[in-house]
Scaffold this active site. Sequence first.
Site, PDB file in Angstrom:
ATOM      1  N   ASN A   1       6.679  34.424  26.465  1.00 28.18           N
ATOM      2  CA  ASN A   1       6.474  34.732  25.048  1.00 28.18           C
ATOM      3  C   ASN A   1       7.105  33.460  24.040  1.00 28.18           C
ATOM      4  O   ASN A   1       7.159  33.687  22.900  1.00 28.18           O
ATOM      5  CB  ASN A   1       7.025  36.229  24.535  1.00 28.18           C
TER       6      ASN A   1
ATOM      7  N   HIS B   1       9.977  32.571  24.674  1.00 25.05           N
ATOM      8  CA  HIS B   1      11.695  32.615  24.768  1.00 25.05           C
ATOM      9  C   HIS B   1      12.206  31.236  25.579  1.00 25.05           C
ATOM     10  O   HIS B   1      11.883  31.185  26.588  1.00 25.05           O
ATOM     11  CB  HIS B   1      12.365  33.820  24.951  1.00 25.05           C
TER      12      HIS B   1
ATOM     13  N   GLU C   1      14.495  35.655  21.965  1.00 23.91           N
ATOM     14  CA  GLU C   1      13.153  36.345  21.697  1.00 23.91           C
ATOM     15  C   GLU C   1      12.591  36.139  20.486  1.00 23.91           C
ATOM     16  O   GLU C   1      13.284  35.850  19.410  1.00 23.91           O
ATOM     17  CB  GLU C   1      13.358  37.895  21.972  1.00 23.91           C
TER      18      GLU C   1
ATOM     19  N   ASP D   1      22.643  32.492  29.711  1.00 22.23           N
ATOM     20  CA  ASP D   1      22.550  33.790  29.357  1.00 22.23           C
ATOM     21  C   ASP D   1      23.215  34.630  30.555  1.00 22.23           C
ATOM     22  O   ASP D   1      23.339  33.843  31.749  1.00 22.23           O
ATOM     23  CB  ASP D   1      21.051  34.074  29.142  1.00 22.23           C
TER      24      ASP D   1
HETATM   25  C1  GLP Z   1      14.233  34.644  32.276  1.00 21.51           C
HETATM   26  C2  GLP Z   1      15.587  33.659  31.507  1.00 21.51           C
HETATM   27  C3  GLP Z   1      14.804  32.349  31.057  1.00 21.51           C
HETATM   28  C4  GLP Z   1      13.912  31.832  31.905  1.00 21.51           C
HETATM   29  C5  GLP Z   1      12.644  32.903  31.869  1.00 21.51           C
HETATM   30  C6  GLP Z   1      11.533  32.224  32.623  1.00 21.51           C
HETATM   31  O1  GLP Z   1      13.743  35.395  31.138  1.00 21.51           O
HETATM   32  N1  GLP Z   1      16.489  34.471  30.615  1.00 21.51           N
HETATM   33  O2  GLP Z   1      16.135  31.527  30.795  1.00 21.51           O
HETATM   34  O3  GLP Z   1      13.491  30.477  31.559  1.00 21.51           O
HETATM   35  O4  GLP Z   1      13.317  33.954  32.645  1.00 21.51           O
HETATM   36  O5  GLP Z   1      11.761  32.481  34.210  1.00 21.51           O
HETATM   37  P1  GLP Z   1      10.737  31.690  35.040  1.00 21.51           P
HETATM   38  O6  GLP Z   1      10.924  30.289  35.397  1.00 21.51           O
HETATM   39  O7  GLP Z   1      11.041  32.790  36.312  1.00 21.51           O
HETATM   40  O8  GLP Z   1       9.310  32.176  34.573  1.00 21.51           O
END
Ligand code: GLP
Length: 241
Positions: free
Chosen positions: A135, A137, A142, A67
Amino acid sequence: MDIKIFDHQQDLDTYAAELFVRLVNEKPEAVLGLATGSTPIGIYDKIIELHRQQDVSFQAVTTFNLDEYVGVSPDNEQSYAYYMQKNLFSHIDIPAGNTHLPDGMAENIDAECARYEEQLQAQPVDMQLLGLGHNGHIGFNEPDVHLSGGTHAVKLSKETREANARFFASLEEVPRYAVTMGVGSILKAKTVVLAVRGADKAKIVKDALTGPITTEVPASLLQTHANVVVLLDREAGRMLD
Ligand code: GLP
């Protein structure tokens, strides 16, 4: 699902890094799906270390990131393109042309999504690294009543913008839109490696791995994939039996 729980973060990072390194050694032209967020950083550090020890070369590897934010340019340190350069690409021998992220600055975002999805279909991902949002995702898919299969633009939820605000000067600065691979694109990877850390993710880990398969918890769709490796630290795995 193959679920592994680690007492020490370093062991999780090493295990994940070795999965990717082993694949690249077996298949030098492997296609890797990569993720951002805080969880992959230790994994990328370990991959860099293995590269420095000459255990692996990425010269023939292709990567696709999950992304990117819309409207944030690659030279902005908040962009995922910048993150990937800083945390992985600039430290290994991968040719710049082999690394792909959605272009969040594209004038026509829908056309950019179609272009990215076409590239993905032409070069299917061998191993996809995933983190997990609070959440549920994955990428930026989402929770919703329906999910898109392919790469698409999304409006970020309030919860996701708040969770990611720690990387920005203020909540106001967190982008409102992103481009993400769809759950369908993600599920096409031959192997999925889901890495999750921290007590704050324990409930969503349980829901995603053992709860009903529902678009309200996008990661629960991973239960339909035949080859998922789940790597958890003790805290993230504490609500599992
Ligand atoms: C972002 C990214 C996700 C990732 C998520 C969790 O929203 N788009 O791909 O998995 O964060 O991130 P973290 O590892 O910092 O909790």
